[in-house]
Enzyme design. Structure first.
Site, PDB file in Angstrom:
ATOM      1  CG  HIS A 242      -1.770  -1.105   1.455  1.00 56.07           C
ATOM      2  ND1 HIS A 242      -2.871  -1.336   0.663  1.00 56.07           N
ATOM      3  CD2 HIS A 242      -1.754  -2.106   2.375  1.00 56.07           C
ATOM      4  CE1 HIS A 242      -3.485  -2.423   1.086  1.00 56.07           C
ATOM      5  NE2 HIS A 242      -2.826  -2.912   2.122  1.00 56.07           N
TER       6      HIS A 242
HETATM    7  C1  BDR Z   1      -2.895   1.440   5.123  1.00 56.97           C
HETATM    8  O1  BDR Z   1      -3.181   0.990   6.442  1.00 56.97           O
HETATM    9  C2  BDR Z   1      -2.004   0.582   7.091  1.00 56.97           C
HETATM   10  O2  BDR Z   1      -2.186  -0.652   7.701  1.00 56.97           O
HETATM   11  C3  BDR Z   1      -0.913   0.550   6.058  1.00 56.97           C
HETATM   12  O3  BDR Z   1       0.316   0.968   6.631  1.00 56.97           O
HETATM   13  C4  BDR Z   1      -1.381   1.509   4.999  1.00 56.97           C
HETATM   14  O4  BDR Z   1      -0.954   2.833   5.259  1.00 56.97           O
HETATM   15  C5  BDR Z   1      -3.577   0.498   4.146  1.00 56.97           C
HETATM   16  O5  BDR Z   1      -4.944   0.514   4.344  1.00 56.97           O
END
Ligand code: BDR
Ligand code: CA
Length: 320
Positions: A242
């Site tokens: 992500h």
């Molecule tokens: C986001 O949520 C967090 O768990 C990750 O670091 C990322 O920024 C993804 O939904």
């Protein structure tokens, strides 16, 4: 090459850690400061992790400012089965950092840095947006001093990863996201629609581990719990990149399909609280307030990520 000068607002977090590494491995980027926020783990841990990561990557010169420990309005998240491991950095065991955060609170630090050099710095946010929203409210000139914001957050056409509709970063502090999205800042948003197409496999991690360097081992350890989660819930032996993919907006925008839309967040408190939505049909008649990545050449980005880490390891090879 003119580098993009970045202040990173983050909640490390496995994929946040990989983003810091990718920034340090990218010649287009100059990482000039880090602000920490609550999120994947509580603030004390995200701050400790940011400091420990900078020590591990040998970049003690980058200042870290500790930020907000709670969302603006909603009740804080209660941690149970943490996707990022108890520490937030999976199964890594980085030493306690000797580096200390700067004295200023992250909100003051952000205001100070952006007002000192208006329209020169990019604000890159990969956690809940509490610090940024407070800076906007505290200093009316803050929003206009930001050159560009790049945000990992939201789920536009995609389902959510926190509720069936909402993505984690936005859901954790929807009111903060509402403030940020409506502040007139030029924004590029990278939501789950793109990030779930960008998967780092366990085979990729093993490919990196053919290199003699502590960094691939760190990547294996930091992603271990994260990958276990994906295997359990998504049936995939790997994890979504992500936060690292969000850097594609700067280092490889050709891999993203970016569309300009009016995007907002539901803060009405119902079942769709924290849902980000785009006005595709222009029914609100509001002008676009951001570019959103709705598609991505995911595998090409993973290859770019792997190549950059390989190069970084070669350039920072252990001396014997
Ligand atoms: C986001 O949520 C967090 O768990 C990750 O670091 C990322 O920024 C993804 O939904
Ligand atoms: Ca994050």
């Amino acid at each position: 090459m003119t580098k993009t000068r970045i202040i990173l607002d983050t909640d490390p977090g496995a994929d946040d850690a990989l983003t810091i590494l990718l920034m340090l491995a990218s010649p287009e980027i100059s990482l000039e400061g880090i602000t920490t926020v609550h999120g994947n783990v509580p603030l004390e841990k995200t701050t400790r992790n940011a400091l420990a990561l900078l020590e591990f990557f040998d970049r003690k010169d980058i200042p870290v400012a500790r930020g907000c420990s709670l969302p603006l309005i909603k009740a804080p998240h209660v941690e149970n089965d943490n996707v990022h491991g108890t520490s937030g950095l999976g199964r890594t065991n980085l030493p306690e950092p000797t580096l200390q955060p700067v004295a200023a609170h992250a909100v003051d630090y952000l205001i100070q840095r952006f007002l000192a050099e208006p329209k020169e710095l990019t604000l890159f946010a990969i956690g809940p947006l509490t610090n940024v929203a407070l800076a906007i409210r505290q200093e009316p000139k803050f929003a206009e001093a930001i050159k560009e914001m790049v945000i990992m957050g939201g789920a536009i056409r995609s389902g959510g990863n926190m509720t069936p509709l909402a993505e984690f970063n936005i859901y954790e502090d929807p009111h903060a996201a509402h403030v940020v999205f409506n502040a007139g800042i030029p924004i590029t948003l990278v939501p789950l629609d793109a990030t779930y197409q960008c998967l780092l496999s366990s085979a990729d991690v093993e490919r990196l581990n053919r290199i003699d360097s502590p960094i691939p081992k760190f990547i294996r350890d930091v992603t271990a719990d994260y990958m276990e989660f994906y295997l359990k819930y998504e049936g995939f032996s790997g994890c979504a990149l992500h936060d690292p993919l969000t850097l594609a907006a700067i280092i490889a925008p050709q891999l993203l399909t970016l569309e300009s839309h009016y995007v907002n967040v539901d803060i009405s408190g119902g079942v769709s609280e924290g849902k980000t939505y785009a006005d595709f049909m222009k029914v609100t008649k509001r002008p676009a307030n951001m570019r959103v990545a709705l598609d991505v050449k995911g595998r090409e980005f993973v290859e770019l990520f792997l190549e950059r880490i390989e190069k970084f390891c070669a350039a920072n090879a252990p001396t014997r």
